[in-house]
Scaffold this motif. Structure first.
Motif, PDB file in Angstrom:
ATOM      1  N   PHE A   1      23.181  -6.487  -2.764  1.00 14.34           N
ATOM      2  CA  PHE A   1      22.935  -6.504  -4.212  1.00 14.34           C
ATOM      3  C   PHE A   1      22.222  -5.229  -4.641  1.00 14.34           C
ATOM      4  O   PHE A   1      22.517  -4.646  -5.688  1.00 14.34           O
ATOM      5  CB  PHE A   1      22.103  -7.734  -4.608  1.00 14.34           C
ATOM      6  N   MET A   2      21.259  -4.801  -3.804  1.00 18.37           N
ATOM      7  CA  MET A   2      20.527  -3.568  -4.137  1.00 18.37           C
ATOM      8  C   MET A   2      21.477  -2.373  -4.206  1.00 18.37           C
ATOM      9  O   MET A   2      21.369  -1.523  -5.091  1.00 18.37           O
ATOM     10  CB  MET A   2      19.447  -3.299  -3.085  1.00 18.37           C
ATOM     11  N   ALA A   3      22.431  -2.324  -3.245  1.00 17.43           N
ATOM     12  CA  ALA A   3      23.384  -1.210  -3.211  1.00 17.43           C
ATOM     13  C   ALA A   3      24.213  -1.184  -4.489  1.00 17.43           C
ATOM     14  O   ALA A   3      24.654  -0.123  -4.930  1.00 17.43           O
ATOM     15  CB  ALA A   3      24.278  -1.337  -1.987  1.00 17.43           C
ATOM     16  N   ARG A   4      24.412  -2.372  -5.107  1.00 19.44           N
ATOM     17  CA  ARG A   4      25.172  -2.426  -6.368  1.00 19.44           C
ATOM     18  C   ARG A   4      24.254  -2.397  -7.591  1.00 19.44           C
ATOM     19  O   ARG A   4      24.677  -2.696  -8.709  1.00 19.44           O
ATOM     20  CB  ARG A   4      25.986  -3.728  -6.406  1.00 19.44           C
TER      21      ARG A   4
ATOM     22  N   ASP B   1      22.130  -4.463  -8.483  1.00 22.20           N
ATOM     23  CA  ASP B   1      21.913  -5.789  -9.088  1.00 22.20           C
ATOM     24  C   ASP B   1      20.573  -6.314  -8.559  1.00 22.20           C
ATOM     25  O   ASP B   1      20.513  -7.179  -7.688  1.00 22.20           O
ATOM     26  CB  ASP B   1      23.070  -6.728  -8.688  1.00 22.20           C
ATOM     27  N   TYR B   2      19.474  -5.748  -9.097  1.00 15.59           N
ATOM     28  CA  TYR B   2      18.153  -6.046  -8.538  1.00 15.59           C
ATOM     29  C   TYR B   2      17.705  -7.484  -8.809  1.00 15.59           C
ATOM     30  O   TYR B   2      16.968  -8.070  -8.025  1.00 15.59           O
ATOM     31  CB  TYR B   2      17.126  -5.035  -9.074  1.00 15.59           C
ATOM     32  N   GLN B   3      18.169  -8.048  -9.938  1.00 17.88           N
ATOM     33  CA  GLN B   3      17.781  -9.427 -10.260  1.00 17.88           C
ATOM     34  C   GLN B   3      18.305 -10.403  -9.194  1.00 17.88           C
ATOM     35  O   GLN B   3      17.579 -11.283  -8.729  1.00 17.88           O
ATOM     36  CB  GLN B   3      18.341  -9.802 -11.649  1.00 17.88           C
ATOM     37  N   SER B   4      19.584 -10.229  -8.806  1.00 14.99           N
ATOM     38  CA  SER B   4      20.157 -11.095  -7.768  1.00 14.99           C
ATOM     39  C   SER B   4      19.478 -10.840  -6.433  1.00 14.99           C
ATOM     40  O   SER B   4      19.235 -11.768  -5.644  1.00 14.99           O
ATOM     41  CB  SER B   4      21.664 -10.840  -7.620  1.00 14.99           C
ATOM     42  N   ALA B   5      19.152  -9.566  -6.167  1.00 15.01           N
ATOM     43  CA  ALA B   5      18.504  -9.218  -4.902  1.00 15.01           C
ATOM     44  C   ALA B   5      17.145  -9.903  -4.784  1.00 15.01           C
ATOM     45  O   ALA B   5      16.807 -10.478  -3.747  1.00 15.01           O
ATOM     46  CB  ALA B   5      18.344  -7.700  -4.806  1.00 15.01           C
ATOM     47  N   VAL B   6      16.382  -9.869  -5.896  1.00 13.34           N
ATOM     48  CA  VAL B   6      15.055 -10.497  -5.906  1.00 13.34           C
ATOM     49  C   VAL B   6      15.150 -11.986  -5.567  1.00 13.34           C
ATOM     50  O   VAL B   6      14.388 -12.514  -4.757  1.00 13.34           O
ATOM     51  CB  VAL B   6      14.423 -10.310  -7.315  1.00 13.34           C
ATOM     52  N   LYS B   7      16.136 -12.618  -6.187  1.00 11.65           N
ATOM     53  CA  LYS B   7      16.308 -14.063  -5.989  1.00 11.65           C
ATOM     54  C   LYS B   7      16.556 -14.391  -4.508  1.00 11.65           C
ATOM     55  O   LYS B   7      15.953 -15.296  -3.936  1.00 11.65           O
ATOM     56  CB  LYS B   7      17.506 -14.537  -6.836  1.00 11.65           C
ATOM     57  N   ILE B   8      17.432 -13.608  -3.893  1.00 10.99           N
ATOM     58  CA  ILE B   8      17.808 -13.884  -2.504  1.00 10.99           C
ATOM     59  C   ILE B   8      16.677 -13.497  -1.538  1.00 10.99           C
ATOM     60  O   ILE B   8      16.398 -14.204  -0.574  1.00 10.99           O
ATOM     61  CB  ILE B   8      19.154 -13.193  -2.145  1.00 10.99           C
ATOM     62  N   PHE B   9      15.968 -12.390  -1.830  1.00 13.25           N
ATOM     63  CA  PHE B   9      14.842 -11.995  -0.964  1.00 13.25           C
ATOM     64  C   PHE B   9      13.716 -13.026  -1.028  1.00 13.25           C
ATOM     65  O   PHE B   9      13.125 -13.384  -0.011  1.00 13.25           O
ATOM     66  CB  PHE B   9      14.283 -10.628  -1.376  1.00 13.25           C
ATOM     67  N   GLU B  10      13.416 -13.507  -2.233  1.00 12.37           N
ATOM     68  CA  GLU B  10      12.306 -14.454  -2.363  1.00 12.37           C
ATOM     69  C   GLU B  10      12.600 -15.766  -1.648  1.00 12.37           C
ATOM     70  O   GLU B  10      11.690 -16.476  -1.236  1.00 12.37           O
ATOM     71  CB  GLU B  10      11.989 -14.698  -3.846  1.00 12.37           C
ATOM     72  N   ASN B  11      13.877 -16.061  -1.493  1.00 15.46           N
ATOM     73  CA  ASN B  11      14.248 -17.308  -0.819  1.00 15.46           C
ATOM     74  C   ASN B  11      13.847 -17.321   0.669  1.00 15.46           C
ATOM     75  O   ASN B  11      13.745 -18.372   1.282  1.00 15.46           O
ATOM     76  CB  ASN B  11      15.759 -17.557  -0.955  1.00 15.46           C
ATOM     77  N   VAL B  12      13.595 -16.117   1.223  1.00 15.03           N
ATOM     78  CA  VAL B  12      13.167 -16.035   2.636  1.00 15.03           C
ATOM     79  C   VAL B  12      11.880 -16.842   2.857  1.00 15.03           C
ATOM     80  O   VAL B  12      11.687 -17.455   3.898  1.00 15.03           O
ATOM     81  CB  VAL B  12      12.982 -14.555   3.070  1.00 15.03           C
TER      82      VAL B  12
END
Ligand SMILES: [Zn+2]
Length: 392
Positions: free
Chosen positions: A231-234, A236-247
């Motif tokens: 997501f970061m490469a595209r 799309d930081y909002q989607s990236a944040v969501k997936i990272f926080e899920n860790v």
């Protein structure tokens, strides 16, 4: 050693027949007694971990049996199969291969017996690294219902060694259908490995593979990290944040792995306050990396005293070298020049050295230690057993 004991069952069976046959025919009780003694001695060698001596003794017994041609056909097959296995267990794979290949090609044995010979041939080839030959035999056994699961497991080992991840995925998917598992850790890791081999502009959808990994194994932290970076490469930081926080929900032990990328995403979004909120939530887990990141933010936003208090409170709740190192740094900054300050500087240096020497990751299965995160332990070959050392 338990495996070796099971391996010796056919010898026991063949020998039971042999001894009965010999003593009934020739009434040679003394021979039977000698053979019984040999067998018991062999098992005792095994139980006292003298494997080499045990294997030598059993090989000698089997070869004597063969020389005297005293075994009936079915027992002979089992005895020969076992003889080959014993040679393999002793590292004499060429002899094991010759025996098992002869069984597989002999017109005297049934189709089912030859499948058993093929099963052992696979192990022979695997032990000397002839993966292509082992693979070809596994593919034959996949079509036989009783052998399919074992053959797929061997194929999985082969494809992991040869790093053919697309094939490993196919095999793991078939295995999951035959014998469903609770966690599907390997399958998820194979999706991740395969995704990592794909180029950015390739035909295959990297994101779809990573989503599949998360679908079969929702706790797969690696898939989240890779997907977030996609997501970061595209941008799309909002989607990236969501997936990272899920860790944090997947496995809090790994939250230190996403802090730098998460901070970058929030910086790009201009939402560093939300990064602080995440750190406050994550600080409940006692992760030193989180505490240090939070202290840095507090110092920037508020004051050095507030950051120092935060570190002190966290240190009381979750003592650890990393946090202690930062705490001493604060004490040095506050101390006046003199012997007390010099002592603190020395202590700070020593603790820092101790942290540098320590390993950041450790396998909870075999104890292997590493400075970098690996998803498959190079020592015990288990997936997702290497965890971060919290706080060191
Ligand atoms: Zn390990």
């Amino acid at each position: 050693m338990i495996e070796l004991l099971f391996l010796l069952l056919p010898i026991a069976a063949a020998y039971g027949w042999y001894m009965g046959h010999r003593s009934a025919k020739k009434d040679q009780e003394d021979i039977s007694n000698k053979l019984s003694r040999d067998y018991v001695t062999g098992v005792n060698f095994l139980l006292s971990n003298q494997t080499e001596k045990a294997v030598d003794l059993f090989l000698d017994m089997l070869q004597k049996q063969e020389a005297e041609n005293e075994i009936e056909k079915s027992s002979q097959f089992e005895a020969e199969l076992t003889l080959g296995n014993l040679f393999r267990s002793r590292g004499e794979v060429d002899r094991a291969l010759r025996i098992h290949q002869a069984l597989d090609q002999s017109p005297d044995y049934s189709f089912e017996q030859k499948l058993l010979a093929k099963q052992q041939l696979i192990r022979d080839f695997m032990s000397v690294g002839f993966f292509d030959r082992a693979e070809a035999l596994c593919i034959v056994l996949i079509d036989e219902p009783e052998f399919a699961e074992g053959a797929l497991q061997q194929l999985s080992v082969i494809y992991q060694k040869t790093k053919e991840w697309k094939k490993a995925v196919n095999v793991a998917e078939k295995l999951a259908k035959i014998s469903p598992q609770d966690d599907n850790i390997e399958l998820a890791q194979f999706y991740c490995e395969y995704a990592c081999t794909l180029s950015a502009n390739g035909k295959e959808d990297k994101q779809a593979l990573l989503r599949q990994a998360l679908q079969v194994s929702p706790s797969c932290v690696r898939a989240s990290i890779l997907l977030g970076k996609e997501f970061m490469a595209r941008e799309d930081y909002q989607s990236a944040v969501k997936i990272f926080e899920n860790v944090l929900n997947q496995n809090a032990d790994f939250v230190g792995e996403i802090l730098s990328v998460l901070k970058e995403c929030y910086t790009r979004l201009g939402q560093l306050d939300n990064f602080e909120l995440f750190l406050i939530r994550a600080s409940q887990t006692g992760n030193a990396d989180v505490d240090l990141a939070l202290a840095d933010l507090i110092e920037k936003k508020d004051s050095r005293i507030a950051a120092q208090n935060k570190v002190y409170n966290q240190l009381k709740q979750h003592p650890g070298m990393v946090l202690y190192h930062r705490f001493i740094q604060y004490q040095i900054d506050d101390a006046e020049a003199g012997r007390a300050r010099d002592s603190l500087v020395l202590l700070h240096k020593m603790v820092g050295e101790r942290i540098r020497q320590g390993f950041s990751y450790r396998c909870i299965n075999c104890g292997y230690q590493s400075h970098k995160l690996m998803w498959c332990c190079p020592s015990c070959r288990q997936w997702e057993k290497i965890k971060p050392n919290k706080g060191i």
